[in-house]
Design an enzyme around this catalytic site. Sequence first.
Site, PDB file in Angstrom:
ATOM      1  N   SER A 126      27.488 -10.798  -6.376  1.00 14.64           N
ATOM      2  CA  SER A 126      26.708 -11.476  -6.659  1.00 14.64           C
ATOM      3  C   SER A 126      26.658 -12.234  -7.886  1.00 14.64           C
ATOM      4  CB  SER A 126      25.355 -10.412  -6.557  1.00 14.64           C
ATOM      5  OG  SER A 126      24.381 -10.967  -6.962  1.00 14.64           O
ATOM      6  N   TYR A 151      20.697  -2.495  -9.756  1.00 14.72           N
ATOM      7  CA  TYR A 151      21.335  -3.072  -8.769  1.00 14.72           C
ATOM      8  C   TYR A 151      22.646  -3.695  -9.176  1.00 14.72           C
ATOM      9  CZ  TYR A 151      22.475  -6.597  -5.272  1.00 14.72           C
ATOM     10  OH  TYR A 151      23.299  -7.381  -4.461  1.00 14.72           O
ATOM     11  N   LYS A 155      26.902  -3.678  -8.799  1.00 11.08           N
ATOM     12  CA  LYS A 155      27.799  -4.770  -8.560  1.00 11.08           C
ATOM     13  C   LYS A 155      28.960  -5.158  -9.626  1.00 11.08           C
ATOM     14  CE  LYS A 155      26.151  -6.021  -4.723  1.00 11.08           C
ATOM     15  NZ  LYS A 155      26.786  -5.531  -3.522  1.00 11.08           N
TER      16      LYS A 155
END
Length: 339
Positions: A126, A151, A155
């Site tokens: 992302s 979150y 990643k």
Amino acid sequence: MKKILVTGGAGFIGSHTVVELQQRGYEVFIVDNLSNSNPDVIDNIAKITDIKPVFGKVDVAVKDELFGFLKQHPGIESVIHFAASKAVGESVEQPLKYYRNNINGLINVLEAMKEFGIKNLVFSSSCTVYGQPEKLPVTENSPIQPALSPYGNTKQINEEIIHDFIAVNKGINSICLRYFNPIGAHPSGLIGELPIGVPANLIPYITQTAAGIRECLSVFGNDYNTPDGTPIRDYIDIVDLANAHIAAINRMEQGKQKSALEFFNVGTGNGLTVLQLISAFEKATGVKLNYKIVGRRAGDIEKVWANTDLANKELGWKAQVPIEETLRNAWRWQQKLAK
Ligand code: NAD
Ligand code: WQD
């Protein structure tokens, strides 16, 4: 026929990618625990392509479940790993859920690659790894910034795990695709995004407001340093995004990588403000949107859009779908959902 495993293949990005894979002759094996998707998606994929993908209700964070599925389906050469929890706000409330699911899931997929001889991995990363970049548009060489949420941290950690794994596993290749803001739906109107509860992301909120499900869209802040004061993002069409995965898989299959692990931005290269997106939606659909400006949302960055030169050149991939078409597809999908 080349066999490919798609984890999270019943989800938003996964389902669109499965369609493109099948349409190019891949035999697709989906594993998904349906924690954020619906089994109807598998039938709807088959309605588009006339091919039912093999589906296993499997939790990839549970090693035995993933290995059990792969024992039954030998000969898989590549994997696209979408399966993860993805709600930024929820990750702040429940960090361990995110670390458990997103880290364990990846570790199991990597162990499965070794165990079952799977050679190629595409990983869903992302643009969140860049935080607020100093220079725009952001290139793949921009520094990784401290994550703003658990979150986002998963990643970053996932990219590091893949790096360390690839370094010592010769013959295994990976491409991490750093998605910008994926939006839209399949032009058939048969698959799209399934927001559960009140949507956190802009497009589902816009389409639900247009459909009368929400009274009014709140625009989070108009005092940013941008042309109209609202934040800028790079909104990438979901079918364009799906096709970037095909390009990444082909690159690995054909041995075209410059190194065993590569990173590519997947965006359009153009930034749009929130107000520009709203006005594009109104123009594309003819529906007037009820919105109001409210305060900033905590944790939002001001502006980010992609430099896509590397993906354009190396992957031979470029975003193609005009924003109006993307927004019409999102609206068609919303109207279908409302029925
Ligand atoms: P999604 O929630 O629609 O799809 C993810 C799918 O994975 C769902 O079908 C869910 O049921 C499944 N899943 C979750 N945990 C699982 C597990 N342990 N075992 C098996 N299946 C599991 O999300 P999406 O938008 O399609 O995102 C796909 C990937 O792309 C995710 O890794 C996400 O973090 C990443 N990503 C998404 C965005 C975005 O804005 N949508 C942006 C950047 C990166
Ligand atoms: C876009 C813009 C909001 C809702 C998130 C994750 C990111 C990535 C994609 C996975 C922002 C504004 C939104 C609303 C608004 N996911 N907005 N009113 O925040 O860019 O990115 O999803 O990796 O990690 O953080 O996307 O769609 O939430 O917001 O004004 O009701 O729309 O302020 O400027 P975001 P978004």
